[in-house]
Every structure is written in structure tokens, then in C-alpha cells.
Scaffold this motif. Sequence first.
Motif, PDB file in Angstrom:
ATOM      1  N   TYR A  82      13.672  11.097 -14.769  1.00  0.00           N
ATOM      2  CA  TYR A  82      12.580  11.932 -15.262  1.00  0.00           C
ATOM      3  C   TYR A  82      12.612  13.244 -14.497  1.00  0.00           C
ATOM      4  N   ALA A  83      12.300  14.332 -15.179  1.00  0.00           N
ATOM      5  CA  ALA A  83      12.259  15.652 -14.554  1.00  0.00           C
ATOM      6  C   ALA A  83      10.865  16.230 -14.696  1.00  0.00           C
ATOM      7  N   THR A  84      10.370  16.830 -13.623  1.00  0.00           N
ATOM      8  CA  THR A  84       9.059  17.473 -13.624  1.00  0.00           C
ATOM      9  C   THR A  84       9.263  18.919 -13.208  1.00  0.00           C
ATOM     10  N   ASN A  85       8.712  19.878 -14.002  1.00  0.00           N
ATOM     11  CA  ASN A  85       8.854  21.290 -13.643  1.00  0.00           C
ATOM     12  C   ASN A  85       7.679  21.747 -12.785  1.00  0.00           C
ATOM     13  N   LEU A  86       7.661  23.038 -12.442  1.00  0.00           N
ATOM     14  CA  LEU A  86       6.604  23.570 -11.579  1.00  0.00           C
ATOM     15  C   LEU A  86       5.226  23.509 -12.222  1.00  0.00           C
ATOM     16  N   ASN A  87       5.169  23.427 -13.561  1.00  0.00           N
ATOM     17  CA  ASN A  87       3.895  23.300 -14.274  1.00  0.00           C
ATOM     18  C   ASN A  87       3.478  21.846 -14.423  1.00  0.00           C
ATOM     19  N   GLN A  88       4.190  20.946 -13.745  1.00  0.00           N
ATOM     20  CA  GLN A  88       3.923  19.510 -13.766  1.00  0.00           C
ATOM     21  C   GLN A  88       4.153  18.869 -15.139  1.00  0.00           C
ATOM     22  N   GLN A  89       5.004  19.497 -15.961  1.00  0.00           N
ATOM     23  CA  GLN A  89       5.382  18.910 -17.243  1.00  0.00           C
ATOM     24  C   GLN A  89       6.495  17.898 -16.984  1.00  0.00           C
ATOM     25  N   LEU A  90       6.319  16.697 -17.511  1.00  0.00           N
ATOM     26  CA  LEU A  90       7.247  15.599 -17.285  1.00  0.00           C
ATOM     27  C   LEU A  90       8.128  15.394 -18.508  1.00  0.00           C
ATOM     28  N   ALA A  91       9.423  15.224 -18.286  1.00  0.00           N
ATOM     29  CA  ALA A  91      10.346  14.964 -19.397  1.00  0.00           C
ATOM     30  C   ALA A  91      11.296  13.834 -19.005  1.00  0.00           C
ATOM     31  N   HIS A  92      11.547  12.937 -19.943  1.00  0.00           N
ATOM     32  CA  HIS A  92      12.531  11.875 -19.745  1.00  0.00           C
ATOM     33  C   HIS A  92      13.915  12.457 -20.007  1.00  0.00           C
ATOM     34  N   THR A 117      12.010  25.273 -10.668  1.00  0.00           N
ATOM     35  CA  THR A 117      12.493  24.209  -9.791  1.00  0.00           C
ATOM     36  C   THR A 117      12.090  22.902 -10.440  1.00  0.00           C
ATOM     37  N   LEU A 118      13.058  22.043 -10.668  1.00  0.00           N
ATOM     38  CA  LEU A 118      12.773  20.743 -11.253  1.00  0.00           C
ATOM     39  C   LEU A 118      12.871  19.664 -10.188  1.00  0.00           C
ATOM     40  N   LYS A 119      11.932  18.754 -10.252  1.00  0.00           N
ATOM     41  CA  LYS A 119      11.938  17.587  -9.379  1.00  0.00           C
ATOM     42  C   LYS A 119      12.420  16.411 -10.227  1.00  0.00           C
ATOM     43  N   PHE A 120      13.507  15.789  -9.823  1.00  0.00           N
ATOM     44  CA  PHE A 120      14.079  14.666 -10.549  1.00  0.00           C
ATOM     45  C   PHE A 120      13.709  13.374  -9.841  1.00  0.00           C
ATOM     46  N   THR A 121      13.249  12.406 -10.597  1.00  0.00           N
ATOM     47  CA  THR A 121      12.942  11.079 -10.093  1.00  0.00           C
ATOM     48  C   THR A 121      13.865  10.118 -10.827  1.00  0.00           C
ATOM     49  N   ALA A 122      14.655   9.379 -10.081  1.00  0.00           N
ATOM     50  CA  ALA A 122      15.622   8.471 -10.699  1.00  0.00           C
ATOM     51  C   ALA A 122      15.447   7.066 -10.159  1.00  0.00           C
ATOM     52  N   SER A 123      15.588   6.089 -11.051  1.00  0.00           N
ATOM     53  CA  SER A 123      15.667   4.702 -10.614  1.00  0.00           C
ATOM     54  C   SER A 123      17.054   4.201 -10.999  1.00  0.00           C
ATOM     55  N   VAL A 124      17.665   3.500 -10.069  1.00  0.00           N
ATOM     56  CA  VAL A 124      19.034   3.039 -10.254  1.00  0.00           C
ATOM     57  C   VAL A 124      19.074   1.532 -10.021  1.00  0.00           C
ATOM     58  N   GLU A 125      19.581   0.820 -11.033  1.00  0.00           N
ATOM     59  CA  GLU A 125      19.698  -0.632 -10.922  1.00  0.00           C
ATOM     60  C   GLU A 125      21.162  -1.037 -11.053  1.00  0.00           C
TER      61      GLU A 125
END
Length: 142
Positions: A82-92, A117-125
Motif C-alpha cells: 500500500y502507498a500513502t502520499n503526503l495528503n494521506q491518500q491510500l492506494a493499493h 513522498t510516498l510511504k510504502f507499507t508492505a507485508s511479505v509472507e
Amino acid sequence: MKRLLAVLCLSSIAVAAHAEISQKFGPLEIHYNALTTDELLPEVARAYKIERSKTRGLVTMSVLKQNKVGVPTPVAAKIAVYATNLNQQLAHVTMREIKEGTAIYYLGEFRVSPPDTLKFTASVEVAGEPKREMVFEQKFYK
């Protein structure tokens, strides 16, 4: 087309901010990178059916696991990003698996509106390992 990921990663080395980085979790080593697709060489973009654009981003990930003799070996994984931009918009970010010989890696495309600037959150299994969560940020410039 063999080992085009190396070309893909190398195409971003010219810009130090886009150097590939990794995080270790026990026997796992997760490599990741994010860049705008206009930085890709045209032949790499064509090979992977990626549109080159300053407003399209690409995240690359690969997972290595130490084998019995301690050598890092590519392994398949289930990856959610998931990516979140500086406006806190979340995208898969939908990730697709690429296999070339023994190499396994994952590519995901997303929209970006530089400068941002994008913040990426990743889950890895990975089979036989606990689920790993990681967060990283990438700045995108005009």
C-alpha cells in the motif's frame, strides 16, 4: 529478456535517491526499490509492459532466503503493498510475480504526482516463515 530486473535496477542507479535497498528479517532478505517509470530504459519497459511516464511509479521487490549452507536464494512470496502520499491518500499497489530462470521478483505500478513522498507499507509472507511487515519512503521529484 533474462535478468532484465538487473537492467531495471541498474537503470535507476544514476539517481542515488533510487538505489535499491534491503531489510533483513532472520533468514529473509527483502530487496525493494521505487522509481518513476520514465527512468526505465525503453526496452525494459516494453519487455515488462510498463508505461513510461513521470506520473507512473514502479515498486520492485524480491525476497531471498538463506539456504542450508547460508547462500541467499530467491523464494516465492505473497506480497501486499500500500502507498500513502503526503495528503494521506491510500492506494493499493497490485504486485505481479516475474520468474526468469531461478530469479523471482515482484513488480507493482502506481500513480504519483511529483513532487511527492510516498510511504510504502508492505507485508511479505514466505512459506514456513512468520509474516513480515515493513515500511519505507521514497521521494519523487519533478
